[in-house]
Design an enzyme around this catalytic site. Structure first.
Site, mmCIF file in Angstrom:
data_model
loop_
_atom_site.group_PDB
_atom_site.id
_atom_site.type_symbol
_atom_site.label_atom_id
_atom_site.label_comp_id
_atom_site.label_asym_id
_atom_site.label_seq_id
_atom_site.Cartn_x
_atom_site.Cartn_y
_atom_site.Cartn_z
ATOM 1 N N ASP A 1 -8.023 -5.233 -0.064
ATOM 2 C CA ASP A 1 -8.557 -5.890 -1.262
ATOM 3 C C ASP A 1 -8.263 -7.376 -1.301
ATOM 4 O OD1 ASP A 1 -9.790 -3.698 -2.376
ATOM 5 O OD2 ASP A 1 -7.916 -2.934 -3.165
ATOM 6 N N HIS B 1 0.854 -1.188 0.000
ATOM 7 C CA HIS B 1 0.000 0.000 0.000
ATOM 8 C C HIS B 1 0.886 1.232 0.000
ATOM 9 C CE1 HIS B 1 -3.198 2.796 1.027
ATOM 10 N NE2 HIS B 1 -4.014 1.861 0.620
HETATM 11 N N1 CMC Z 1 4.377 -7.400 -5.108
HETATM 12 C C1 CMC Z 1 5.719 -7.374 -5.249
HETATM 13 N N2 CMC Z 1 6.496 -6.299 -5.024
HETATM 14 C C2 CMC Z 1 5.866 -5.167 -4.674
HETATM 15 C C3 CMC Z 1 4.475 -5.101 -4.508
HETATM 16 C C4 CMC Z 1 3.712 -6.269 -4.731
HETATM 17 N N3 CMC Z 1 2.396 -6.254 -4.585
HETATM 18 N N4 CMC Z 1 4.113 -3.855 -4.133
HETATM 19 C C5 CMC Z 1 5.254 -3.156 -4.072
HETATM 20 N N5 CMC Z 1 6.319 -3.946 -4.382
HETATM 21 C C6 CMC Z 1 7.735 -3.562 -4.348
HETATM 22 C C7 CMC Z 1 8.102 -2.697 -5.544
HETATM 23 O O1 CMC Z 1 8.615 -3.487 -6.614
HETATM 24 C C8 CMC Z 1 9.156 -1.782 -4.963
HETATM 25 O O2 CMC Z 1 10.362 -2.483 -4.908
HETATM 26 P P1 CMC Z 1 11.775 -1.675 -5.022
HETATM 27 O O3 CMC Z 1 11.805 -0.725 -3.858
HETATM 28 O O4 CMC Z 1 12.804 -2.744 -4.934
HETATM 29 O O5 CMC Z 1 11.733 -0.970 -6.331
HETATM 30 C C9 CMC Z 1 8.690 -1.561 -3.523
HETATM 31 O O6 CMC Z 1 7.908 -2.722 -3.196
HETATM 32 C C10 CMC Z 1 7.842 -0.311 -3.334
HETATM 33 O O7 CMC Z 1 6.779 -0.350 -4.285
HETATM 34 P P2 CMC Z 1 6.163 0.928 -4.982
HETATM 35 O O8 CMC Z 1 5.485 0.526 -6.245
HETATM 36 O O9 CMC Z 1 7.222 2.002 -5.072
HETATM 37 O O10 CMC Z 1 5.105 1.350 -3.898
HETATM 38 P P3 CMC Z 1 3.871 2.289 -4.134
HETATM 39 O O11 CMC Z 1 3.586 2.893 -2.824
HETATM 40 O O12 CMC Z 1 4.107 3.208 -5.276
HETATM 41 O O13 CMC Z 1 2.727 1.272 -4.598
HETATM 42 C C11 CMC Z 1 0.884 -0.183 -4.575
HETATM 43 C C12 CMC Z 1 1.706 0.840 -3.782
HETATM 44 C C13 CMC Z 1 -0.398 -0.506 -3.796
HETATM 45 C C14 CMC Z 1 0.475 0.418 -5.944
HETATM 46 C C15 CMC Z 1 1.738 -1.451 -4.787
HETATM 47 O O14 CMC Z 1 2.106 -1.997 -3.535
HETATM 48 C C16 CMC Z 1 1.019 -2.495 -5.639
HETATM 49 O O15 CMC Z 1 1.082 -2.416 -6.877
HETATM 50 N N6 CMC Z 1 0.328 -3.488 -4.981
HETATM 51 C C17 CMC Z 1 -0.462 -4.458 -5.704
HETATM 52 C C18 CMC Z 1 -1.778 -3.831 -6.119
HETATM 53 C C19 CMC Z 1 -2.736 -3.675 -4.948
HETATM 54 O O16 CMC Z 1 -2.951 -4.587 -4.172
HETATM 55 N N7 CMC Z 1 -3.354 -2.475 -4.877
HETATM 56 C C20 CMC Z 1 -4.391 -2.195 -3.886
HETATM 57 C C21 CMC Z 1 -3.988 -1.165 -2.904
HETATM 58 S S1 CMC Z 1 -5.146 -1.092 -1.535
HETATM 59 C C22 CMC Z 1 -6.611 -0.514 -2.221
HETATM 60 C C23 CMC Z 1 -6.608 0.931 -2.511
HETATM 61 O O17 CMC Z 1 -6.328 1.751 -1.606
HETATM 62 O O18 CMC Z 1 -6.971 1.278 -3.638
#
Ligand code: CMC
Length: 429
Positions: free
Chosen positions: A365, A307
């Site tokens: 989710d 998240h």
């Molecule tokens: N699986 C594997 N690796 C992940 C994941 C995941 N689900 N989420 C983040 N990472 C890794 C990412 O590769 C990055 O690694 P590094 O630092 O080595 O580059 C690190 O963790 C940080 O990720 P980020 O993309 O910079 O984090 P963010 O805050 O921009 O993204 C997120 C948050 C929710 C978009 C992401 O965690 C994700 O894509 N999760 C899966 C989709 C999901 O479940 N979304 C629902 C969120 S809750 C409902 C809502 O509020 O809408």
């Protein structure tokens, strides 16, 4: 407001730029950067990772400590002691209702559950296998064509009526998306039923067979709505505020929120979770998928994990997990193969150093998808249900913005394209 100031020293500027610092009631202080424009600078923050786009009194999140408060009340207390409509009242009005206020609010919402009969004709224009989110965006936008009487956004009474209409009609429209998709007749709302119960009645009842709604499932559905009710300035709420800042009507603004919610990084994640579990197919394949999720060169991510704000745990996920266990017990689905994959995935992610170090916990989710699958809701309806619950949050934020002084949202950019150049005629290119 505080007496604190921030001083920005830019190379080449003789004097530092003084910027005011404001304190909220809780949470990090913010630096007011508005004066920078007059000094010839913009701030640069793609993804708004450290930008407070507005002032708000509705919801507070402390991601580091897994705290989510609506008007000061912790989400777990609301989930345990309140219900969705009471939480709607709280989000919209700032205080919990007394018994009389609650009754009159519930009556008001219940009064508005039906949609104009011509909405049914509108739905018939959609292809039978249209994605329910595609229908939802269109149907909610179309509501503005029915309610010319209440879309003067400068009129507080019009804003209030629009809010009530939207909250009341979303479950009806959501169920219509489903019924159109599967080719069954639309079910009218039954105003003797509670909000979530009515939704399940419109989803699963037919004119030939309209079974009583299981109260355990109705309670779980109500919790899903409640736990999705608001989440401060997320992508869809910010979209609603931005659309609203141009003066657009509330139905159009909420439709824009629905489109922003659709993507798999936001509300589309609950659908993506089930697709992922299907793709994994068997517990024996989990290691392969976990390795893919950890591989930087592979775009695959574990859906339902991580998240942007919660870097400890998602407090909604805790409540949702309990509700999930209750539903699975009620339906005797504890040994469902898909759920076995979900459980194992959860265990691995909570132990694996990659997920632990990056603080990637199961989010709301992950569990809501499992509950809805168990209730019998098809995966392509999941995000529609998220949108239904989130409507109150969107409308509360829109209302908060419109009731105060606001400016049209207009971000700036770091331009990296061509500098000015002369047009080249076609025969010279
Ligand atoms: N699986 C594997 N690796 C992940 C994941 C995941 N689900 N989420 C983040 N990472 C890794 C990412 O590769 C990055 O690694 P590094 O630092 O080595 O580059 C690190 O963790 C940080 O990720 P980020 O993309 O910079 O984090 P963010 O805050 O921009 O993204 C997120 C948050 C929710 C978009 C992401 O965690 C994700 O894509 N999760 C899966 C989709 C999901 O479940 N979304 C629902 C969120 S809750 C409902 C809502 O509020 O809408």
């Amino acid at each position: 407001m505080t007496d604190k100031k921030a001083h920005l020293q830019v190379d080449g500027l003789a004097e530092s730029i003084e910027l005011p610092v404001y304190s909220g009631s809780t949470g990090p202080d913010v630096i007011d950067v508005r004066a920078l424009t007059s000094k010839g600078y913009f701030t640069y923050d793609p993804g708004f990772v450290s930008t407070a786009a507005c002032e708000s009194k509705i919801t507070f999140i402390d991601g580091a400590n897994g705290v989510l408060l609506h008007r000061g009340y912790p989400i777990d207390q609301l989930a345990e002691h309140s219900d969705y409509l009471e939480t709607c009242y709280l989000l919209l009005n700032g205080e919990l209702p007394n018994a009389e206020e609650k009754k009159s609010f519930v009556d008001m919402i219940t009064n508005h559950t039906m949609v104009q009969e011509s909405m049914a004709r509108f739905f018939r224009g959609f292809h039978y296998n249209a994605h329910p989110m595609a229908m939802m965006c269109g149907a909610v936008g179309a509501l503005s064509s029915f309610y010319h009487d209440s879309i003067d956004i400068t009129n507080p009474e019009h804003r209030r009526i629009s809010a009530h209409r939207l909250i009341a009609k979303m479950p009806t429209l959501a169920a219509m998306c489903y019924k159109h998709h599967i080719g069954q007749p639309f079910m009218y709302p039954n105003n003797k039923l509670g909000y979530a119960e009515n939704f399940l009645h419109m989803m699963f009842g037919t004119p030939c067979d309209d079974p009583e709604v299981n109260p355990v499932l109705a309670r779980a559905m109500d919790k899903i709505f409640l736990l999705h009710a608001d989440h401060e300035q997320n992508a869809s709420t910010s979209t609603v505020r931005l659309a609203g800042s141009s003066g657009a009507n509330p139905f159009a603004c909420i439709a824009s929120g629905i489109t922003a919610l659709w993507g798999p990084a936001h509300g589309g994640a609950n659908e993506a979770v089930l697709k992922m579990l299907d793709e994994i197919g068997d517990v024996s394949n989990i290691d392969k998928y976990v390795a893919k999720a950890k591989d930087k060169s592979d775009p695959f991510r574990l859906m339902g994990f991580g998240h942007r704000v919660y870097k400890n745990f998602d407090p909604r996920a805790k409540v949702m997990k309990e509700s999930c266990d209750e539903v699975l017990r009620e339906l005797g689905l504890e040994n469902d193969p898909l759920l076995a994959i979900a459980k194992r995935l959860e265990e691995i992610a909570l132990e694996d150093p990659y997920f632990v170090e990056k603080k990637l916990y199961p989010n709301v989710d992950f569990y809501s998808g499992i509950i809805m699958k168990a209730i019998g809701i098809p995966t392509d309806m999941f995000t529609v249900i998220f949108a239904t619950g989130r409507t109150v949050g969107w409308i509360a934020h829109w209302s908060e913005m419109i009731s105060e002084t606001y400016k049209i949202g207009r971000p700036r950019q770091l331009y990296t394209g061509y500098d000015q150049r002369d047009f080249v005629p076609l025969d010279k290119r």
